[in-house]
Motif scaffolding. Structure first.
Motif, PDB file in Angstrom:
ATOM      1  N   MET A 230      30.444 -13.204  -1.301  1.00 45.39           N
ATOM      2  CA  MET A 230      29.273 -13.359  -0.638  1.00 45.39           C
ATOM      3  C   MET A 230      28.941 -12.055  -0.140  1.00 45.39           C
ATOM      4  SD  MET A 230      29.325 -16.950   1.532  1.00 45.39           S
ATOM      5  CE  MET A 230      29.833 -18.467   0.715  1.00 45.39           C
ATOM      6  N   ASN A 231      27.527 -12.028  -0.161  1.00 45.05           N
ATOM      7  CA  ASN A 231      27.035 -10.760   0.494  1.00 45.05           C
ATOM      8  C   ASN A 231      25.827 -11.386   1.622  1.00 45.05           C
ATOM      9  OD1 ASN A 231      26.512  -8.010   1.091  1.00 45.05           O
ATOM     10  ND2 ASN A 231      24.659  -7.871  -0.230  1.00 45.05           N
ATOM     11  N   ILE A 232      25.810 -10.255   2.772  1.00 38.84           N
ATOM     12  CA  ILE A 232      24.480 -10.575   3.413  1.00 38.84           C
ATOM     13  C   ILE A 232      23.648  -9.443   3.527  1.00 38.84           C
ATOM     14  CG2 ILE A 232      25.702  -9.702   5.520  1.00 38.84           C
ATOM     15  CD1 ILE A 232      23.663 -12.377   6.614  1.00 38.84           C
ATOM     16  N   HIS A 233      22.305  -9.569   3.202  1.00 42.85           N
ATOM     17  CA  HIS A 233      21.388  -8.736   3.142  1.00 42.85           C
ATOM     18  C   HIS A 233      20.166  -8.737   4.028  1.00 42.85           C
ATOM     19  CE1 HIS A 233      19.068  -5.476   1.019  1.00 42.85           C
ATOM     20  NE2 HIS A 233      18.132  -6.343   0.866  1.00 42.85           N
ATOM     21  N   PRO A 234      19.664  -7.662   4.664  1.00 44.83           N
ATOM     22  CA  PRO A 234      18.643  -8.124   5.765  1.00 44.83           C
ATOM     23  C   PRO A 234      17.081  -8.092   5.236  1.00 44.83           C
ATOM     24  CG  PRO A 234      19.304  -5.756   5.662  1.00 44.83           C
ATOM     25  CD  PRO A 234      19.906  -6.250   4.681  1.00 44.83           C
ATOM     26  N   SER A 235      17.083  -8.781   4.177  1.00 41.36           N
ATOM     27  CA  SER A 235      15.565  -9.247   3.708  1.00 41.36           C
ATOM     28  C   SER A 235      15.489 -10.545   3.184  1.00 41.36           C
ATOM     29  CB  SER A 235      14.979  -8.328   2.690  1.00 41.36           C
ATOM     30  OG  SER A 235      15.736  -8.524   1.437  1.00 41.36           O
TER      31      SER A 235
ATOM     32  N   GLY B 103      18.333  -3.423  -1.913  1.00 41.35           N
ATOM     33  CA  GLY B 103      18.680  -1.993  -1.455  1.00 41.35           C
ATOM     34  C   GLY B 103      18.652  -1.734  -0.042  1.00 41.35           C
ATOM     35  N   LEU B 104      18.192  -0.434  -0.013  1.00 44.12           N
ATOM     36  CA  LEU B 104      18.307   0.159   1.545  1.00 44.12           C
ATOM     37  C   LEU B 104      16.907   0.152   2.424  1.00 44.12           C
ATOM     38  CD1 LEU B 104      20.671   3.135   0.635  1.00 44.12           C
ATOM     39  CD2 LEU B 104      21.171   0.779   1.706  1.00 44.12           C
ATOM     40  N   ASP B 105      16.982   0.448   3.703  1.00 43.99           N
ATOM     41  CA  ASP B 105      16.089   0.640   4.473  1.00 43.99           C
ATOM     42  C   ASP B 105      15.083  -0.468   4.442  1.00 43.99           C
ATOM     43  OD1 ASP B 105      17.111   2.978   5.431  1.00 43.99           O
ATOM     44  OD2 ASP B 105      16.168   4.155   3.530  1.00 43.99           O
ATOM     45  N   VAL B 106      15.442  -1.736   3.890  1.00 45.60           N
ATOM     46  CA  VAL B 106      14.542  -2.702   3.912  1.00 45.60           C
ATOM     47  C   VAL B 106      13.677  -3.246   4.947  1.00 45.60           C
ATOM     48  CG1 VAL B 106      15.952  -3.335   1.778  1.00 45.60           C
ATOM     49  CG2 VAL B 106      16.276  -4.574   4.074  1.00 45.60           C
ATOM     50  N   GLN B 107      14.029  -2.999   6.361  1.00 51.78           N
ATOM     51  CA  GLN B 107      13.059  -3.630   7.396  1.00 51.78           C
ATOM     52  C   GLN B 107      12.123  -2.803   7.299  1.00 51.78           C
ATOM     53  OE1 GLN B 107      16.382  -2.617   7.638  1.00 51.78           O
ATOM     54  NE2 GLN B 107      17.764  -4.202   8.606  1.00 51.78           N
TER      55      GLN B 107
ATOM     56  N   ALA C 124       9.573  -3.625   4.610  1.00 49.32           N
ATOM     57  CA  ALA C 124       8.882  -4.821   4.701  1.00 49.32           C
ATOM     58  C   ALA C 124       7.835  -4.504   5.761  1.00 49.32           C
ATOM     59  CB  ALA C 124       9.704  -5.830   5.398  1.00 49.32           C
ATOM     60  N   ILE C 125       7.914  -3.884   6.970  1.00 51.34           N
ATOM     61  CA  ILE C 125       6.689  -3.325   7.703  1.00 51.34           C
ATOM     62  C   ILE C 125       5.547  -2.597   7.146  1.00 51.34           C
ATOM     63  CG2 ILE C 125       6.094  -2.219   9.915  1.00 51.34           C
ATOM     64  CD1 ILE C 125       8.998  -2.665  11.082  1.00 51.34           C
ATOM     65  N   ASP C 126       6.257  -1.410   6.338  1.00 48.89           N
ATOM     66  CA  ASP C 126       5.252  -0.836   5.780  1.00 48.89           C
ATOM     67  C   ASP C 126       4.514  -1.439   4.598  1.00 48.89           C
ATOM     68  OD1 ASP C 126       5.965   1.358   7.162  1.00 48.89           O
ATOM     69  OD2 ASP C 126       7.316   2.327   5.480  1.00 48.89           O
ATOM     70  N   TRP C 127       5.060  -2.450   4.095  1.00 49.12           N
ATOM     71  CA  TRP C 127       4.337  -3.271   3.019  1.00 49.12           C
ATOM     72  C   TRP C 127       3.288  -4.039   3.591  1.00 49.12           C
ATOM     73  CZ3 TRP C 127       4.392  -2.273  -2.196  1.00 49.12           C
ATOM     74  CH2 TRP C 127       3.699  -3.575  -2.784  1.00 49.12           C
ATOM     75  N   GLY C 128       3.320  -4.599   4.815  1.00 49.12           N
ATOM     76  CA  GLY C 128       2.490  -5.346   5.561  1.00 49.12           C
ATOM     77  C   GLY C 128       2.969  -6.769   5.490  1.00 49.12           C
TER      78      GLY C 128
ATOM     79  N   ASP D 245      13.657  -0.482  13.803  1.00 49.69           N
ATOM     80  CA  ASP D 245      14.838  -1.053  14.640  1.00 49.69           C
ATOM     81  C   ASP D 245      14.794  -2.185  15.382  1.00 49.69           C
ATOM     82  OD1 ASP D 245      16.152   1.315  13.652  1.00 49.69           O
ATOM     83  OD2 ASP D 245      15.696   2.570  15.677  1.00 49.69           O
ATOM     84  N   SER D 246      13.563  -2.464  15.630  1.00 45.21           N
ATOM     85  CA  SER D 246      13.323  -3.871  16.560  1.00 45.21           C
ATOM     86  C   SER D 246      13.437  -5.138  15.707  1.00 45.21           C
ATOM     87  CB  SER D 246      12.096  -3.782  17.377  1.00 45.21           C
ATOM     88  OG  SER D 246      10.801  -3.766  16.570  1.00 45.21           O
ATOM     89  N   LEU D 247      12.878  -4.784  14.506  1.00 43.34           N
ATOM     90  CA  LEU D 247      12.898  -5.846  13.431  1.00 43.34           C
ATOM     91  C   LEU D 247      14.262  -5.907  12.875  1.00 43.34           C
ATOM     92  CD1 LEU D 247      11.517  -8.054  11.566  1.00 43.34           C
ATOM     93  CD2 LEU D 247      11.184  -6.090   9.945  1.00 43.34           C
ATOM     94  N   ALA D 248      15.107  -5.004  12.719  1.00 43.03           N
ATOM     95  CA  ALA D 248      16.539  -5.066  12.459  1.00 43.03           C
ATOM     96  C   ALA D 248      17.118  -5.901  13.339  1.00 43.03           C
ATOM     97  CB  ALA D 248      17.038  -3.675  12.066  1.00 43.03           C
ATOM     98  N   ALA D 249      17.006  -5.403  14.770  1.00 42.91           N
ATOM     99  CA  ALA D 249      17.621  -6.246  15.650  1.00 42.91           C
ATOM    100  C   ALA D 249      17.386  -7.792  15.705  1.00 42.91           C
ATOM    101  CB  ALA D 249      17.467  -5.612  17.074  1.00 42.91           C
ATOM    102  N   ARG D 250      16.362  -8.030  15.467  1.00 44.20           N
ATOM    103  CA  ARG D 250      16.025  -9.610  15.573  1.00 44.20           C
ATOM    104  C   ARG D 250      16.806 -10.099  14.241  1.00 44.20           C
ATOM    105  NH1 ARG D 250      10.991  -8.261  16.765  1.00 44.20           N
ATOM    106  NH2 ARG D 250      10.019  -9.379  14.798  1.00 44.20           N
ATOM    107  N   ILE D 251      16.655  -9.613  13.171  1.00 40.74           N
ATOM    108  CA  ILE D 251      17.093  -9.981  11.897  1.00 40.74           C
ATOM    109  C   ILE D 251      18.627 -10.228  12.110  1.00 40.74           C
ATOM    110  CG2 ILE D 251      17.666  -9.660   9.422  1.00 40.74           C
ATOM    111  CD1 ILE D 251      14.759  -8.190   9.296  1.00 40.74           C
ATOM    112  N   LEU D 252      19.202  -9.404  12.735  1.00 37.34           N
ATOM    113  CA  LEU D 252      20.608  -9.387  12.873  1.00 37.34           C
ATOM    114  C   LEU D 252      21.121 -10.469  13.550  1.00 37.34           C
ATOM    115  CD1 LEU D 252      22.995  -7.503  11.925  1.00 37.34           C
ATOM    116  CD2 LEU D 252      22.819  -6.285  14.388  1.00 37.34           C
TER     117      LEU D 252
END
Ligand code: GRF
Length: 224
Positions: A117-122, A129-133, A136-140, A175-182
């Protein structure tokens, strides 16, 4: 791969960095909410905090150095054969990638088909891939989240086991989004491991069905 069946599920965690998901699994096992034993923690980084966490909890930690494999034509496959040997020595039945920053090859994918298994933050399939938080914000996007999935050869592409959704707020930084996703990652990864331990995950093509009763907890599927 032949498995020496034991009464408790033997897992290995592969981690390159901070190891907070490893810690969530350790904590869940120690709290008795996940019935499993961590037979090995493996890192490709000698100074990985994940290895320190393993040692603090009396778990076997292994640094498997990529350097001796770097000169080989199939360097990634060669490295994964070394990992496979450690996994076999410890009778590992389920492999968890937790912030493991190397792409696994078919050497491991085939040996642990539907057992890695893998865990991915999206919310896959959005934003592999990388820098996904940040993406997601930049995409709106209005909703982000995290995904636990089985590992196949395509990066972040395997059958989805559990997801948790997290709203994106107007003032969010990556960072704030990543923390809540975590926070949600630390819930759904142990849940997925426990579902596996209970033999409740059935894979049909791309779909993973959770057998018997309701899915693993309300947090796994709602907005938090
Ligand atoms: C997590 O966000 C996970 O989803 C991603 O890498 C990060 C690892 O964090 N694959 P940690 O090392 O578990 O703290």
């Amino acid at each position: 791969m032949s498995i020496k069946r034991t009464d408790v599920l033997r897992i290995a965690v592969l981690a390159s960095g901070r190891g907070s998901n490893l810690q969530a699994i350790i904590d869940a096992i120690e709290a008795g909410t996940v019935q499993a034993k961590i037979a090995a923690v493996i890192s490709n980084k000698k100074d990985s905090p994940a290895l320190e966490r393993a040692s603090r909890h009396g778990l076997s930690g292994f640094f498997v150095d990529p350097k001796p494999h770097a000169s080989e034509s199939d360097s990634r496959g060669s490295y994964d054969r070394a990992l496979l040997s450690v996994l076999r020595q410890h009778d590992v039945e389920l492999v968890l990638l937790a912030g493991y920053m190397k792409i696994v090859t078919k050497v491991l994918v085939e040996a642990f088909a539907n057992r890695m298994m893998n865990i991915h933050p999206s919310l896959l399939p959005s934003f592999p891939g990388l820098d996904v938080q940040k993406k997601a914000i930049d995409w709106g996007c209005k909703v982000a989240g995290c995904t636990v999935h089985f590992v196949t050869e395509g990066v972040d592409e395997g059958p989805i086991i559990l997801q948790a959704a997290v709203p994106i707020l107007d003032g969010d930084s990556a960072d704030s989004l990543a923390a809540r996703i975590l926070v949600q990652e630390h819930k759904i990864y142990p849940q997925a491991v426990q579902l596996f331990a209970e033999g409740r995950l059935r894979v049909e093509g791309r779909r993973v069905f959770i057998e018997q009763g309701k899915p693993a907890g309300e947090a796994a599927f709602g907005l938090s």
